[in-house]
Scaffold this motif. Structure first.
Motif, PDB file in Angstrom:
ATOM      1  N   ILE A  51       6.262  59.707 146.382  1.00 52.40           N
ATOM      2  CA  ILE A  51       7.434  60.468 146.797  1.00 52.40           C
ATOM      3  C   ILE A  51       7.046  61.357 147.965  1.00 52.40           C
ATOM      4  CG2 ILE A  51       6.946  62.305 145.132  1.00 52.40           C
ATOM      5  CD1 ILE A  51      10.020  62.576 144.762  1.00 52.40           C
ATOM      6  N   SER A  52       7.931  61.463 148.955  1.00 50.55           N
ATOM      7  CA  SER A  52       7.667  62.389 150.048  1.00 50.55           C
ATOM      8  C   SER A  52       7.923  63.796 149.527  1.00 50.55           C
ATOM      9  CB  SER A  52       8.557  62.078 151.253  1.00 50.55           C
ATOM     10  OG  SER A  52       9.925  62.210 150.924  1.00 50.55           O
ATOM     11  N   TRP A  53       6.958  64.681 149.768  1.00 54.81           N
ATOM     12  CA  TRP A  53       6.995  65.988 149.106  1.00 54.81           C
ATOM     13  C   TRP A  53       8.185  66.829 149.555  1.00 54.81           C
ATOM     14  CZ3 TRP A  53       5.119  67.548 144.837  1.00 54.81           C
ATOM     15  CH2 TRP A  53       5.030  68.909 144.530  1.00 54.81           C
ATOM     16  N   LEU A  54       8.501  66.795 150.839  1.00 47.25           N
ATOM     17  CA  LEU A  54       9.606  67.617 151.340  1.00 47.25           C
ATOM     18  C   LEU A  54      10.955  66.914 151.168  1.00 47.25           C
ATOM     19  CD1 LEU A  54       8.096  69.181 154.592  1.00 47.25           C
ATOM     20  CD2 LEU A  54       8.344  70.215 152.336  1.00 47.25           C
ATOM     21  N   GLY A  55      11.062  65.673 151.607  1.00 43.58           N
ATOM     22  CA  GLY A  55      12.352  64.993 151.625  1.00 43.58           C
ATOM     23  C   GLY A  55      12.765  64.349 150.324  1.00 43.58           C
ATOM     24  N   GLY A  56      11.787  63.999 149.493  1.00 45.76           N
ATOM     25  CA  GLY A  56      12.120  63.387 148.221  1.00 45.76           C
ATOM     26  C   GLY A  56      12.320  61.889 148.249  1.00 45.76           C
ATOM     27  N   SER A  57      12.030  61.243 149.370  1.00 47.92           N
ATOM     28  CA  SER A  57      12.136  59.779 149.398  1.00 47.92           C
ATOM     29  C   SER A  57      11.106  59.189 148.446  1.00 47.92           C
ATOM     30  CB  SER A  57      11.879  59.255 150.811  1.00 47.92           C
ATOM     31  OG  SER A  57      12.835  59.762 151.700  1.00 47.92           O
ATOM     32  N   THR A  58      11.497  58.123 147.770  1.00 48.08           N
ATOM     33  CA  THR A  58      10.602  57.540 146.771  1.00 48.08           C
ATOM     34  C   THR A  58      10.323  56.071 147.048  1.00 48.08           C
ATOM     35  OG1 THR A  58      12.413  56.959 145.292  1.00 48.08           O
ATOM     36  CG2 THR A  58      11.420  59.135 144.990  1.00 48.08           C
ATOM     37  N   THR A  69      10.057  56.268 136.944  1.00 50.96           N
ATOM     38  CA  THR A  69      10.731  57.113 137.918  1.00 50.96           C
ATOM     39  C   THR A  69       9.791  58.231 138.341  1.00 50.96           C
ATOM     40  OG1 THR A  69      12.871  56.683 136.858  1.00 50.96           O
ATOM     41  CG2 THR A  69      12.750  58.546 138.374  1.00 50.96           C
ATOM     42  N   ILE A  70       9.704  58.445 139.643  1.00 48.99           N
ATOM     43  CA  ILE A  70       8.868  59.526 140.162  1.00 48.99           C
ATOM     44  C   ILE A  70       9.771  60.644 140.667  1.00 48.99           C
ATOM     45  CG2 ILE A  70       8.719  58.508 142.471  1.00 48.99           C
ATOM     46  CD1 ILE A  70       5.815  59.596 142.579  1.00 48.99           C
ATOM     47  N   SER A  71       9.328  61.874 140.446  1.00 52.18           N
ATOM     48  CA  SER A  71      10.092  63.027 140.910  1.00 52.18           C
ATOM     49  C   SER A  71       9.141  64.184 141.142  1.00 52.18           C
ATOM     50  CB  SER A  71      11.173  63.415 139.898  1.00 52.18           C
ATOM     51  OG  SER A  71      10.588  63.804 138.667  1.00 52.18           O
ATOM     52  N   ARG A  72       9.641  65.240 141.754  1.00 52.48           N
ATOM     53  CA  ARG A  72       8.801  66.423 141.960  1.00 52.48           C
ATOM     54  C   ARG A  72       9.662  67.664 141.888  1.00 52.48           C
ATOM     55  NH1 ARG A  72      12.299  66.833 145.624  1.00 52.48           N
ATOM     56  NH2 ARG A  72      11.831  67.050 147.844  1.00 52.48           N
ATOM     57  N   ASP A  73       9.010  68.760 141.504  1.00 50.48           N
ATOM     58  CA  ASP A  73       9.638  70.069 141.492  1.00 50.48           C
ATOM     59  C   ASP A  73       8.812  70.946 142.425  1.00 50.48           C
ATOM     60  OD1 ASP A  73      10.537  72.648 140.997  1.00 50.48           O
ATOM     61  OD2 ASP A  73      10.921  72.254 138.885  1.00 50.48           O
ATOM     62  N   ARG A  74       9.303  71.134 143.616  1.00 51.11           N
ATOM     63  CA  ARG A  74       8.535  71.877 144.605  1.00 51.11           C
ATOM     64  C   ARG A  74       8.340  73.328 144.199  1.00 51.11           C
ATOM     65  NH1 ARG A  74      11.784  70.946 149.824  1.00 51.11           N
ATOM     66  NH2 ARG A  74      10.339  72.528 150.595  1.00 51.11           N
ATOM     67  N   SER A  75       9.297  73.904 143.464  1.00 46.99           N
ATOM     68  CA  SER A  75       9.174  75.297 143.045  1.00 46.99           C
ATOM     69  C   SER A  75       8.023  75.480 142.061  1.00 46.99           C
ATOM     70  CB  SER A  75      10.480  75.782 142.421  1.00 46.99           C
ATOM     71  OG  SER A  75      10.735  75.144 141.185  1.00 46.99           O
ATOM     72  N   LYS A  76       7.666  74.399 141.372  1.00 49.99           N
ATOM     73  CA  LYS A  76       6.573  74.455 140.402  1.00 49.99           C
ATOM     74  C   LYS A  76       5.327  73.738 140.913  1.00 49.99           C
ATOM     75  CE  LYS A  76       9.642  74.632 136.370  1.00 49.99           C
ATOM     76  NZ  LYS A  76      10.039  73.986 135.096  1.00 49.99           N
ATOM     77  N   ASN A  77       5.391  73.234 142.148  1.00 48.51           N
ATOM     78  CA  ASN A  77       4.260  72.470 142.696  1.00 48.51           C
ATOM     79  C   ASN A  77       3.823  71.371 141.734  1.00 48.51           C
ATOM     80  OD1 ASN A  77       4.078  73.742 145.142  1.00 48.51           O
ATOM     81  ND2 ASN A  77       2.235  74.890 144.674  1.00 48.51           N
ATOM     82  N   THR A  78       4.774  70.674 141.180  1.00 49.89           N
ATOM     83  CA  THR A  78       4.482  69.680 140.152  1.00 49.89           C
ATOM     84  C   THR A  78       5.135  68.343 140.460  1.00 49.89           C
ATOM     85  OG1 THR A  78       4.305  71.419 138.477  1.00 49.89           O
ATOM     86  CG2 THR A  78       4.571  69.170 137.687  1.00 49.89           C
ATOM     87  N   LEU A  79       4.364  67.314 140.259  1.00 51.01           N
ATOM     88  CA  LEU A  79       4.806  65.927 140.406  1.00 51.01           C
ATOM     89  C   LEU A  79       4.952  65.331 139.017  1.00 51.01           C
ATOM     90  CD1 LEU A  79       5.098  63.390 142.369  1.00 51.01           C
ATOM     91  CD2 LEU A  79       2.689  62.971 141.822  1.00 51.01           C
ATOM     92  N   TYR A  80       5.949  64.453 138.852  1.00 51.34           N
ATOM     93  CA  TYR A  80       6.193  63.840 137.553  1.00 51.34           C
ATOM     94  C   TYR A  80       6.249  62.323 137.671  1.00 51.34           C
ATOM     95  CZ  TYR A  80       7.781  68.565 136.423  1.00 51.34           C
ATOM     96  OH  TYR A  80       7.858  69.924 136.251  1.00 51.34           O
TER      97      TYR A  80
END
Length: 122
Positions: A51-58, A69-80
């Motif tokens: 996943i692109s960290w800023l844009g969220g493209s997967t 499914t891949i996702s991220r929470d930038r506020s928590k600096n966490t990738l899922y």
């Protein structure tokens, strides 16, 4: 120095779901993308998703679309990585990575976590 730490692995039964997490710590994170690789015993490391960290493209490996499914929470600096309908062949060590590509070979990612083991019993 940026560090990646995975968690969430474990022993599950076929058909179960599991969510892996990867926390980014250290100095300011500036990589373009984060993702997951996996390595089963006796096999090479295999791209899972990124996943692109800023844009969220997967980008998810074709054979895993619909289940992972891949996702991220930038506020928590966490990738899922959400993994559903797990199969025996999903058994592997799963590694969190960071780099400049949304899809690439293992050597094209310069940051790696230590891995978390996922074991699926049939």
């Amino acid at each position: 120095q940026v560090q990646l730490e995975e968690s969430g692995g474990g022993l599950v039964q076929a058909g179960d779901s599991l969510r892996l997490s990867c926390v980014v710590s250290g100095r300011t994170f500036s990589s373009y993308a984060m993702g997951w690789f996996r390595q089963a015993p006796g096999k090479e490391r295999e791209f899972v998703a990124a996943i692109s960290w800023l844009g969220g493209s997967t980008y998810v490996q074709d054979s895993l679309l619909g289940r992972f499914t891949i996702s991220r929470d930038r506020s928590k600096n966490t990738l899922y990585l959400q993994m559903n309908s797990l199969k025996f062949e999903d058994t592997a060590a799963y590694y969190c990575v960071a780099g400049e590509l949304l899809y690439g070979r293992p050597d094209e990612y310069d940051l790696w976590g230590h891995g978390t083991q996922v074991t699926v019993s049939s």
